[in-house]
Design an enzyme around this catalytic site. Structure first.
Site, PDB file in Angstrom:
ATOM      1  N   HIS A 465       1.959   4.170  -3.710  1.00  0.00           N
ATOM      2  CA  HIS A 465       1.021   3.359  -2.931  1.00  0.00           C
ATOM      3  C   HIS A 465       1.479   1.887  -2.884  1.00  0.00           C
ATOM      4  CE1 HIS A 465      -3.161   2.358  -1.535  1.00  0.00           C
ATOM      5  NE2 HIS A 465      -2.786   1.181  -1.987  1.00  0.00           N
ATOM      6  N   GLU A 466       1.692   1.319  -4.044  1.00  0.00           N
ATOM      7  CA  GLU A 466       2.092  -0.094  -4.091  1.00  0.00           C
ATOM      8  C   GLU A 466       3.462  -0.288  -3.442  1.00  0.00           C
ATOM      9  OE1 GLU A 466      -0.149  -2.090  -4.579  1.00  0.00           O
ATOM     10  OE2 GLU A 466      -1.536  -0.685  -5.520  1.00  0.00           O
ATOM     11  N   HIS A 469       3.038  -0.666   0.229  1.00  0.00           N
ATOM     12  CA  HIS A 469       2.714  -2.050   0.596  1.00  0.00           C
ATOM     13  C   HIS A 469       3.978  -2.902   0.585  1.00  0.00           C
ATOM     14  CE1 HIS A 469      -1.609  -1.878   0.850  1.00  0.00           C
ATOM     15  NE2 HIS A 469      -1.784  -1.499  -0.392  1.00  0.00           N
ATOM     16  N   HIS A 472       6.081  -2.583   3.619  1.00  0.00           N
ATOM     17  CA  HIS A 472       5.496  -3.343   4.721  1.00  0.00           C
ATOM     18  C   HIS A 472       6.006  -4.797   4.667  1.00  0.00           C
ATOM     19  CE1 HIS A 472       1.458  -3.672   7.171  1.00  0.00           C
ATOM     20  NE2 HIS A 472       2.509  -3.772   7.935  1.00  0.00           N
TER      21      HIS A 472
HETATM   22 ZN    ZN Z   1      -3.541  -0.683  -1.315  1.00  0.00          ZN
END
Ligand code: ZN
Length: 676
Positions: A465-466, A469, A472
């Site tokens: 998940h991290e 990010h 991105h």
């Molecule tokens: Zn998040």
């Protein structure tokens, strides 16, 4: 101080090893002054306002201030100490004062407005228009277009709102802390994990009591509700938790809820919106109240029948196990957990040996390399703030793309949870490309001499998940820093992170990294199937619950007048009516302790949890269709989502990538709520 302050020198990567806490204050003061001068120069410029001399100059001002602030606040989260914390108390007001002065600068706003009002006479790019609008709205949403009298009222409302929200939070905290359930007999705690009992015992000792003290803190409350065999105890805890700030005492929040709702509505209407939700949704992908309501109802329509079936299943199970005939809310978590264990017979400890941290990281990098042609090279020459931090230079094909800091283990001075942050955002100024410096911070258990760091499956998905990010931020390819990377609308920002989690459930991906740390055996197919199935366990109930919170949030914030609302509990019950499957508990009220929407920033935004899930499920469906390592799908995703940040409306970006708008069916399918 005659000594050189490294923060006031030119630096590329943060000069952590040279930093002392004393360096920050003078650096902040100097860079704040510089930022003010830069803004003043825009105002004093006698040329007529243009995009370049106003919007761009403002966008690239305060660069040094931004870098110093990012270092300081990231340290305050990941490696803090009492001095840094104390300094944060001094610095934060300086920064908000700076920000307030900026937004109240009428001469500056005049110039911005001039550029904004004349935008149709220029041929601006989409990105330029997004930035112009973002800056303009930042001012107008804070009242820049109002007359003096209304502006004064807006300031007053803002002050009242921040005080009332603060009071709301203090009451919830006080009510949480005031609840202490003293248990003398250990047998009453049957089923509750030893670690929880241990800390309950320690707490009792601290208070000079025999036995155990249970509190409403999550690390105690959740295990008691999930594992506590004692039904009476569960009921007491449930009522304690659910009646927070709803009792007849000085910490009651009913008045505060009504005040906050009224003030927010008044503020929105001052600014020309019909409701607070309209105001908030102007800057969201969802755009309108109608869209949010249709979205929630659409999901509920599929989730509710499943939830009804699941509740019946739980009731039958509770009757069989313990002869319970009047199933209540405080039974739900307990029998869900028990039934889950019975159904899957898969515990965390069995899985952990397959998820050794370094193997998981390598697997994650390999997946990213297959998808996006990225490679990660450890680089120990980059300065770090703690020896546990690992640094990588990231390359796309062979070109330097970004620096990645990874800080995985807990220690005193690091806050809980996991997050992604940046030390420098990507941007392109006057043809000069600046590449980002990105950091992920987690709290995974540390390796010991005997055992490496073994992750729970939940920690594996957290890491992905991290890292999503981080992708991105690292892939960003924009001109302006405030539109770069993860600087996107709130209900769009979790797409890249949640999308990455999908690979953790795929056989082809797991085979790359889920190998037993001692035997090197690949995780058995049976475990993969169980992981997948158990992640959907009681999904109807889970979804219904999330939707009901979204509905409650909208019930408070989509209203256009508050005259008929004087009873918090009655208003809440009405909002919950279509999702309530168990007998209502009169002593309890959610709104009086719903910090997300009355204290944090989630007002009119609770729906975004589900919204983001719809996006990631729908996006991943394309990967499933084309192959989870399909390069051309990955390229489309990279070019249209990861690189673009907030430079284009998210729905437009999404459609460019996906060829259509997101469809909730993908999520419902993944959750097992529909079959086709
Ligand atoms: Zn998040």
């Amino acid at each position: 101080m005659s000594e050189i302050n490294p923060l006031l020198q030119k630096f590329d990567h943060p000069p952590f090893s040279k930093l002392k806490t004393d360096h920050f204050k003078p650096a902040f003061e100097k860079s704040l002054k510089e930022a003010r001068t830069e803004i003043e120069s825009i105002v004093l410029n006698s040329d007529s306002p243009t995009y370049k001399n106003t919007i761009e100059t403002l966008e690239f001002s305060g660069n040094q201030l931004g870098r110093i602030a990012s270092i300081f606040f990231n340290l305050n989260s990941a490696e803090t100490n009492p001095e840094i914390q104390k300094l944060a108390q001094e610095i934060s007001p300086l920064l908000s004062e700076f920000n307030n002065d900026l937004l109240l600068n009428t001469d500056l706003f005049e110039k911005i407005k001039h550029v904004f009002d004349n935008k149709s006479t220029h041929d601006y790019s989409e990105e330029q228009l997004m930035l112009l609008e973002k800056i303009y709205k930042n001012f107008t949403r804070n009242g820049a277009n109002l007359d003096k009298e209304k502006q004064a009222r807006l300031r007053e409302i803002d002050k009242l709102l921040s005080l009332t929200s603060l009071k709301f939070g203090e009451n919830v905290l006080a009510e949480t802390n005031n609840f202490q359930l003293h248990i003398s007999d250990e047998s009453e705690l049957e089923g509750i994990p030893d670690t929880v009992k241990e800390s309950a015992k320690e707490l009792a000792k601290e208070k000079g009591k025999e036995g155990y003290i249970l509190t409403l803190d999550f690390p105690t409350f959740i295990p008691v509700m999930k594992f506590g065999k004692n039904r009476g105890l569960r009921k007491q805890m449930f009522l304690g938790f659910g009646s927070k700030a709803f009792k007849d005492n000085e910490f009651n929040n009913e008045e505060n809820v009504l005040d906050i709702v009224k003030l927010r509505l008044e503020r929105a209407q001052l600014l020309g919106f019909e409701s607070h939700a309209d105001f908030v949704l102007q800057e969201r992908m969802a755009k309108s109240i109608d869209n949010v309501e249709i979205f929630l109802d659409d999901i509920l329509e599929k989730a509710l029948p499943a939830a009804e079936k699941e509740i019946e299943e739980l009731k039958t199970f509770a009757l069989e196990c313990d002869g319970i005939r009047d199933f209540q809310k405080w039974d739900k978590a307990y029998y869900t957990e028990k039934l889950k264990q019975k159904t899957f017979d898969l515990d965390e400890e069995t899985l952990k040996p397959y998820f050794e941290l370094n193997q998981v990281i390598d697997g994650m990098f390999e997946i990213t390399s297959k998808l996006f042609n990225l490679s990660f090279k450890k680089d120990e020459t980059i300065d770090v703030y703690h020896k546990d931090v690992i640094t990588y230079k990231v390359f796309e094909d062979d070109k330097y793309l970004a620096t990645l800091y990874a800080d995985f283990h807990p220690r005193a001075g690091k806050r809980d949870g996991a997050w992604m942050t940046t030390y420098k955002d990507q941007f392109n100024h006057d043809g000069l490309e600046e590449r980002p410096q990105v950091s992920i911070v987690c709290n995974f258990s540390k390796p010991t001499k005997k055992k490496p760091s073994l992750l729970t499956f939940n920690e594996v998905t957290t890491l992905f998940h991290e890292f999503g990010h981080a992708l991105h931020a690292m892939n960003a390819k924009t001109t302006y820093p405030s539109l770069s990377g993860a600087s996107v609308y709130w209900d769009f920002v979790e797409l890249p992170s949640q999308l990455m989690e999908n690979w953790c459930y795929e056989k082809e991906a797991l085979e790359l990294f889920a190998k037993h740390y001692e035997t090197n055996e690949v995780i058995p197919q049976d475990f993969i199937t169980k992981i997948k199935k158990s992640s959907n366990f009681m999904e109807g109930l889970q979804t219904t619950r999330q939707v009901s919170f979204g509905k409650l949030d909208m019930a408070w914030h989509a209203i256009k007048n508050t005259e008929s609302i004087d009873d918090v509990k009655a208003h809440e019950s009405k909002a919950f009516k279509s999702t309530e499957l168990l007998p209502e508990v009169n002593e309890n009220c959610m709104s009086t302790a719903f910090g997300h929407i009355f204290q944090g920033g989630y007002s009119s935004g609770y729906y975004s949890y589900k919204w983001a899930e719809v996006l990631d499920a729908d996006a991943f469906e394309l990967f499933k269709e084309k192959g989870i390592f399909d390069k051309s799908t990955a390229l489309k995703y990279k070019e249209n989502i990861l690189q673009k940040g907030g430079t284009i409306e998210p729905m437009k970006l999404y459609k460019k990538f996906r060829g259509k708008e997101p469809d909730p069916r993908a999520l419902l399918k993944r959750a097992g709520l529909i079959t086709d």
